[in-house]
Write a protein that holds these residues in place. Structure first.
Motif: not given
Length: 607
Positions: A541, A193, A199-200, A218-220, A35, A196-197
């Motif tokens: 985090r 959220d 992405q994983k 939060r994201m990168c 990200c 992010a999920n």
């Protein structure tokens, strides 16, 4: 090999005033599953960089350089070549989903169109995949929502539909252009959220374009900072936040309001005798026509439902809550721009509820409002000097033209506008400059009360900081009282003395700004605060987040106000939770424990 590799990208636009170089020879790369945050203020070239890569530049724009995706050149290729990649391997989420979705097609029709074009899927198989993704992005009642039109969905749900559409073909790269800017803080947290999920789970790379350093934290994984079409700094998330090298990066971080480290608000000693505004049991009700029966039926919408509060001279009362909670309606009812259905509004001891337009006119000098969109609230055919001078004509008619212009020039200088701009029109000014015009117009008669209704939410972070500082300065100099309405809880804490949290037209918590953030009691307040991103990746985090299940209920639902009191919901859906003083100055509405609330919501969603 990098998934996306951009080399020496430049973008130029032809305009009547000559060529404008929007992007100046930048280089960037994104690895699979990474990200990358691209941050900067309006006009820095963030969005145009990605629009060029996607082949979506305006007709007067030209791009040079190279942008390869999986080794395939993306820049200046034919539409047919671009369509093989975009929508399938590369997808983009835009800032405003309502203008990005087709209004006359249902959600399901638009999603199936993507599958038909890129995966040659149709019929039951396509519908099953669409439903699967709608459920994965946590849209409640997906089987029902798939046949609805975009205007029938909330902003948060529309954004989730955009994400579901983007993910239908399992893209390798997702470009998100300010995907959460216009959303409430809890919806923003859910969207982040969700991304992010994905992405994983899907190993999707994300290019996140934003001006919000809290969202970046939060994201990168990596951050690139843009200014005037150039990259001024790039680095890993921790290094850039904790050891920024470029002055512009440091400025962006310093300008961000932090919910955990507020700046000092102007000092004010609150005593009962100093109250200039007293609102008691205010109700504002609208009859909304909904489908049902031959001609439909009317349901009461309680936009403001029994709100009481006081405001002291020189005090700022922050008002927070999600869209539809009644913040703006409350402000307009205080100013008698919307007539309260019932209740009392005492201004300087005088009852104003029920006064007609003519009776209210003398009071308008001391009661002013600064609106969210300054361009829409200023007359486009009037110069900014004429707009600022207009209140003087009404309330200080004895002034000569020269005296009036002298006061206007002084006020323009006070709000940071050059006197040379006196004959310019609103469309010739930036958003921040127009907001300063709105503030100058509100302050020109030295009012006693100014209501700021989302007055800084559309501004870049540095401009936002300047406007907040300006409002504080006026408050100190004039003894000004303010009601500051915003969905940005960090800004509210920065400027307010007390904070009132609204939920579906009612107060759920009211306390001083430090108490409400360090010792929130109501579950809704806790949820709002936990959703606010802090511009520090180490803190982000490890922060726990309180996530209430389900969507925000409809204010037309009689039992919606009892969401946090399910033990009373079935007994009497018309019951109103009582506001109790749990400590001096700290008021909290009745509620059940968070565990009971979440268990009840989970049972309802399961059924």
């Amino acid at each position: 090999m990098a998934l996306l590799d951009v080399k020496n990208l430049s973008i130029t636009f032809e305009t009547p005033d000559g060529d404008v170089e929007a992007v100046k020879g930048i280089n960037l790369s994104i690895e699979p599953g990474e990200c990358l945050g691209i941050v900067g203020e309006s006009g820095s070239g963030k969005s145009q960089t990605m629009m060029a890569i996607m082949g979506l530049l305006a007709k007067n724009g030209a791009a040079t350089g190279s942008a390869t995706f999986n080794g395939q050149e993306m820049l200046n290729v034919s539409v047919a070549e671009a369509n093989k990649v975009r929508g399938a391997d590369v997808a983009m989420i835009f800032q405003d989903p309502l203008t990005s979705l087709t209004p006359h097609l249902t959600v399901g029709q638009q999603m199936r169109e993507v599958l038909d074009v890129h995966r040659n899927l149709s019929g039951a198989e396509a519908k099953k995949l669409c439903l699967d993704w709608l459920e994965r992005v946590r849209i409640p009642e997906a089987k029902h929502r798939i046949d609805q039109y975009p205007h029938q969905l909330s902003g948060g749900m529309r954004q989730r539909v955009m994400i579901a559409m983007a993910m239908l073909c399992s893209p390798k790269l997702l470009i998100a252009d300010e995907p959460t800017t216009a959303l409430d803080v809890t919806v923003q947290a859910e969207i982040l959220d969700l991304m992010a999920n994905l992405q994983k789970e899907e190993n999707t790379a994300i290019a996140l374009i934003t001006h919000d350093m809290g969202v970046v934290a939060r994201m990168c994984d990596r951050v690139a900072v843009m200014r005037h079409g150039e990259y001024v700094e790039e680095g890993q998330i921790d290094a850039l936040f904790h050891n920024p090298q470029h002055p512009y990066t440091r400025m962006l971080l310093d300008a961000m309001p932090r919910i955990d480290r507020p700046h000092e608000a102007a000092e004010v000693t609150l005593t009962q005798s100093e109250n200039i505004l007293n609102v008691k049991d205010m109700n504002v009700k609208f009859d909304i026509r909904v489908a049902g029966g031959l001609f439909g039926k009317k349901l009461p919408l309680r936009a403001v439902d029994g709100i009481s509060f006081d405001l002291a001279r020189g005090e700022t009362l922050g008002i927070v809550g999600e869209s539809g909670c009644g913040k703006s309606t409350l402000a307009r009812a205080v100013l008698q721009l919307v007539p309260p259905t019932t209740g009392s509004v005492l201004w300087m001891g005088r009852e104003t509820a029920g006064l007609d337009r003519q009776a209210m006119k003398p009071l308008r000098k001391d009661l002013q409002i600064v609106l969210q969109d300054p361009l829409a609230s200023l007359n486009p055919r009037m110069t900014i000097a004429a707009s600022i001078a207009e209140p003087l004509k009404t309330f200080q008619a004895e002034l000569s033209s020269n005296e009036r212009m002298h006061k206007v020039a002084e006020m323009m200088e006070r709000v940071g506008l050059d006197r040379n701009m006196i004959n310019r029109y609103p469309h010739e000014l930036s958003g921040g400059q127009n907001q300063r015009v709105g503030i100058a117009r509100a302050m020109i008669n030295r009012p006693e009360l100014v209501i700021c209704d989302e007055a800084v939410s559309a501004l870049d972070v540095s401009i936002q900081a300047q406007i907040v500082a300006l409002l504080k300065e006026f408050q100190t100099d004039m003894g000004l009282s303010m009601m500051f309405i915003s969905h940005d809880l960090s800004v509210v804490r920065d400027i307010s003395h007390r904070i009132m949290v609204l939920y579906l037209g009612r107060v759920v918590e009211l306390a001083d700004r430090d108490t409400i953030y360090t010792n929130p009691i109501h579950p809704y307040t806790k949820s709002l605060i936990s959703a606010v991103p802090i511009p520090d990746p180490r803190i982000e985090r490890t922060r726990p987040r309180i996530q209430l299940p389900g969507e925000l209920p409809s204010p037309l639902d009689p039992g919606a106000g009892l969401r946090f009191l399910p033990s009373k919901r079935h007994c009497d859906p018309n019951y109103r939770p009582q506001l109790n003083e749990v400590a001096p100055g700290h008021w909290v509405a009745e509620h059940d424990s968070l565990e009971e609330i979440m268990e009840t919501e989970a049972r309802q969603l399961a059924s």
